[in-house]
Scaffold this active site. Structure first.
Site, PDB file in Angstrom:
ATOM      1  N   ASP A 266       0.875  -1.173   0.000  1.00  0.00           N
ATOM      2  CA  ASP A 266       0.000   0.000   0.000  1.00  0.00           C
ATOM      3  C   ASP A 266       0.914   1.227   0.000  1.00  0.00           C
ATOM      4  O   ASP A 266       1.867   1.300   0.784  1.00  0.00           O
ATOM      5  CB  ASP A 266      -0.883  -0.033   1.255  1.00  0.00           C
ATOM      6  CG  ASP A 266      -1.954   1.030   1.190  1.00  0.00           C
ATOM      7  OD1 ASP A 266      -3.090   0.696   0.845  1.00  0.00           O
ATOM      8  OD2 ASP A 266      -1.640   2.204   1.477  1.00  0.00           O
ATOM      9  N   LEU A 267       0.626   2.149  -0.903  1.00  0.00           N
ATOM     10  CA  LEU A 267       1.513   3.311  -1.019  1.00  0.00           C
ATOM     11  C   LEU A 267       1.297   4.259   0.153  1.00  0.00           C
ATOM     12  O   LEU A 267       0.159   4.487   0.574  1.00  0.00           O
ATOM     13  CB  LEU A 267       1.248   4.046  -2.324  1.00  0.00           C
ATOM     14  CG  LEU A 267       1.462   3.242  -3.607  1.00  0.00           C
ATOM     15  CD1 LEU A 267       1.254   4.124  -4.819  1.00  0.00           C
ATOM     16  CD2 LEU A 267       2.855   2.632  -3.639  1.00  0.00           C
ATOM     17  N   ASP A 309      -4.533   2.457  -4.355  1.00  0.00           N
ATOM     18  CA  ASP A 309      -3.069   2.440  -4.366  1.00  0.00           C
ATOM     19  C   ASP A 309      -2.547   1.161  -3.732  1.00  0.00           C
ATOM     20  O   ASP A 309      -1.493   1.139  -3.131  1.00  0.00           O
ATOM     21  CB  ASP A 309      -2.506   3.686  -3.655  1.00  0.00           C
ATOM     22  CG  ASP A 309      -2.962   3.763  -2.215  1.00  0.00           C
ATOM     23  OD1 ASP A 309      -3.886   3.022  -1.839  1.00  0.00           O
ATOM     24  OD2 ASP A 309      -2.383   4.558  -1.447  1.00  0.00           O
TER      25      ASP A 309
END
Ligand code: C2E
Ligand code: CA
Ligand code: CA
Length: 670
Positions: A266-267, A309
């Site tokens: 996960d960004l 994301d």
């Protein structure tokens, strides 16, 4: 006259061209060839049965009159040839042919159809001299009816049907119209008409068949394309969530004794980029992220985009070494930290990552995913920008948090929750500037539960707003007994600032407490800001208008973009204790703290160093010019009464001497 002859010639030439055009197997449509092959192979037994039964039925009455070779050996030979062909087709009945193979087989059948129909006709007509009127009628009937039967069976192989029709029917018409018997001439005429009608029917039927095959091929192509689209992420071209789960299920069920790992990425910091630069930049960033991850994926690794994301890494046959897996995760996370140079802007993010491994700590694909997701959550909280592997300890944590969830749901928050206070000190005079309020829960069922455990649970189950209200009321009640110059630092979580209703409730509590809002600092972590940057900013601005200070908590542990920090009306940063422990003997930590102090000073922000435990650490911090510290060196968090005692013992430093100027309610009102 000449014109009409020319016209007749033209019609005849067109007819011949039409006929000859139908005598070969076209090779330009592979789907049609395969369909012809499939249908024809299913009709072969029927066709050869007609030929054989009819032949023996014709031969039988001639056995006494015709020579043996003609009445017995020829049909025997014919039966043998048909049997060989029949066995050949029977063997191929389940073959899924290539177009080339089907073309060769059908062309062979064309040739054989010619040989067989010539052979059959010649044989039947050879019997003619040995038969009486009935026998000759039988021959005529045999040729006509067998021809029609075979043509019907060959409908889908138009070329062979035409060959058979031409050979058998032309011979029939010619032979019997020359026989000099009126009935046979009539039959020949009938046969000629029926043959033409039959050829037309075959041609039309075949056109329908070819049309149906082409429609089916188109449908199949469309559904193949749809299936592809349904499995791909349209933005990045990577496999999508659906394909990820399908692949994971397959990988787990086919793993045997090999290990399968799932990593979820996960960004960190994606949302603010999306908010600040717009969705086009956000989309381009996601595409580049997908490309970077895919470029690093080995042959046993599949990269997918799960949505937003969030990306996933599926490692089939991941070996037995967890360290190797984590090293791969670290490579991916490192790659994501490099700046992304996009057409519109150069942006920077990082990726947190959670791994779990099957069958080590997951019973099936679903649990494998869930546990990787939990490891990701741990990475976000404790090891941002790096991979975390799901372990047995996490299993215990999950059990614990489920237990907490059950008990917290029915807890009497007002009675069971307490607030303790830890002083924030001025290093120059060793005096209290303010107290940070920290939650404590003594559950009648579970005993003392640390805030690190129950706050995340309260956030997850939606109890945090209620809890914040209870704690804030208690903290303000204590603060109202302290000297006016002593501040209160209070922790807020993401959910507290993610709705305007939540903010309004907090404002209401402050106003009704009688404590001057200027004495209050709200501590908010970077994670809380990054969740919904614009809403967080709006909430912070309301607190600021009220006169409260805003401290960015645990600074340095998460992802912070200076431009974003600058966009927020912060008054303080609190440098996380991980940089402080042993900083006097660790040059890296020393340098980081030094630069963070310089940064806060440049930005006009106050700076509190958390977790100061030893005299040496304090001395080093003083040397760096640090004014505000908090930690066990001065005092652990203490109950409200002890905080009051601490004040009288340690003394108080006027907050206004230490803090950057704040806007008060009076200052912002018109
Ligand atoms: P935090 O906001 O970073 O709080 C500081 C934590 O560091 C506190 O842990 C404190 O007891 C501990 N600490 C202070 N000085 C030292 C030191 O010298 N050495 C070490 N090792 N630790 C020190 P605590 O009370 O267990 O709180 C843990 C976290 O739980 C807090 O971290 C905060 O994020 C959260 N929390 C606590 N109370 C509340 C609350 O009322 N609301 C919310 N939303 N979160 C809270
Ligand atoms: Ca705090
Ligand atoms: Ca902190």
């Amino acid at each position: 006259m000449q014109d009409s002859r020319r016209w007749r010639c033209k019609v005849f030439r067109s007819f011949v061209a039409w006929i000859t055009g139908h005598l070969t197997v076209p090779d330009d449509d592979s789907d049609l060839l395969k369909a012809q092959f499939a249908v024809f192979s299913s009709q072969v037994p029927l066709m050869y049965s007609i030929v054989l039964v009819n032949s023996w039925a014709l031969a039988y009455p001639f056995m006494t009159t015709a020579p043996v070779w003609l009445a017995v050996y020829v049909p025997l030979g014919l039966s043998l040839v048909c049997a060989v062909r029949l066995v050949g087709w029977w063997r191929m009945r389940r073959t899924v042919p290539t177009a080339q193979y089907a073309h060769q087989a059908l062309t062979r059948t064309n040739k054989f159809a010619f040989v067989l129909s010539v052979g059959l006709t010649v044989w039947a007509l050879s019997l003619y001299p040995y038969g009486d009127a009935y026998g000759q009628g039988n021959i005529a009937f045999f040729i006509a009816i067998t021809g029609v039967g075979v043509i019907i069976c060959l409908q889908q192989l138009r070329s062979a049907a035409f060959i058979v029709a031409i050979v058998i029917n032309t011979s029939f018409v010619v032979y019997f119209s020359l026989a000099g018997i009126a009935s046979f001439v009539g039959m020949a005429t009938n046969m000629a008409l029926v043959s033409i009608a039959l050829l037309l029917v075959v041609a039309i039927q075949f056109r329908h068949f070819a049309g149906a095959v082409s429609a089916r091929s188109e449908l199949e192509a469309i559904s193949r394309e749809n299936a592809k689209l349904a499995n791909l992420d349209s933005l990045t071209g990577l496999s999508n969530r659906r394909q990820f789960f399908a692949h994971l299920e397959a990988a787990v069920s086919e793993s045997g004794d090999r290990r399968v790992a799932v990593g979820i990425i996960d960004l960190d910091g994606f949302k603010p980029i999306n908010d600040l630069y717009g969705h086009t930049v956000g989309d381009n960033l996601l595409v580049e992220v997908g490309q970077r991850l895919a470029a690093l994926a080995g042959s046993n690794v599949q990269i997918s985009r799960l949505g937003g994301d969030e990306f996933a890494v599926t490692v089939t046959d991941c070996g037995t070494d967890d360290a190797e897996l984590l090293a791969m995760g670290e490579r991916l996370c490192t790659a994501l930290r490099d700046p992304f140079v996009l057409a519109e802007a150069t942006v920077q993010v990082s990726g947190s990552m959670g791994f779990s491994v099957y069958p080590h700590l997951a019973a099936d694909a679903h649990e494998l995913y869930e546990r990787a997701d939990y490891a990701l959550y741990r990475s976000k909280r404790t090891n941002r920008g790096h991979p975390v592997l799901f372990t047995q300890e996490h299993v215990v944590e999950i059990d614990q948090s489920q237990r907490i969830e059950q008990v917290l749901g029915s807890a009497n928050l007002a009675a069971e929750m307490e607030v303790v206070f830890q002083p924030i000190m001025d290093t120059r005079f060793a005096k209290v500037v303010s107290f940070e309020a920290l939650a404590r829960w003594t559950s009648p069922v579970l005993g003392k539960v640390p805030p690190d455990h129950f706050i995340p649970v309260a956030e997850r189950v939606g109890l945090i707003s209620e809890l914040t209200c209870v704690l804030l009321n208690k903290a303000l009640a204590s603060a109202s007994t302290w000297p006016e110059d002593v501040g209160l630092s209070f922790n807020l979580s993401t959910h507290d600032i993610s709705t305007s209703d939540g903010v309004a409730t907090i404002v209401g509590i402050i106003l009704s407490s009688g404590v001057d809002p200027c004495r209050i600092d709200f501590e908010i972590t970077e994670t809380a800001m990054m969740y919904d940057f614009s809403q967080a900013k709006a909430s912070i601005e309301i607190f600021q208008l009220l006169g409260c200070g805003i401290a960015l908590d645990d600074f340095g542990t998460g992802y912070s973009s200076l431009s974003q920090l600058h966009a927020l009306p912060l008054t303080k940063i609190k440098i996380d204790r991980s940089f402080v422990s042993g900083l006097h003997e660790n040059p890296a930590s020393y340098k980081i703290v030094k630069s963070l102090l310089a940064l806060s000073s440049d930005m006009g922000l106050g700076c509190v160093i958390e977790g100061v435990e030893t005299e040496e650490e304090l001395a080093a911090l003083k040397q760096l010019g640090c004014l505000l510290v908090q930690g066990y060196y001065y005092s652990p968090p203490v109950p409200a009464v002890d905080a009051a005692n601490f004040l009288s013992e340690a003394g108080v430093v006027r907050m206004t001497d230490q803090q950057p100027p704040r806007r008060t309610l009076a200052a912002v009102s018109p």
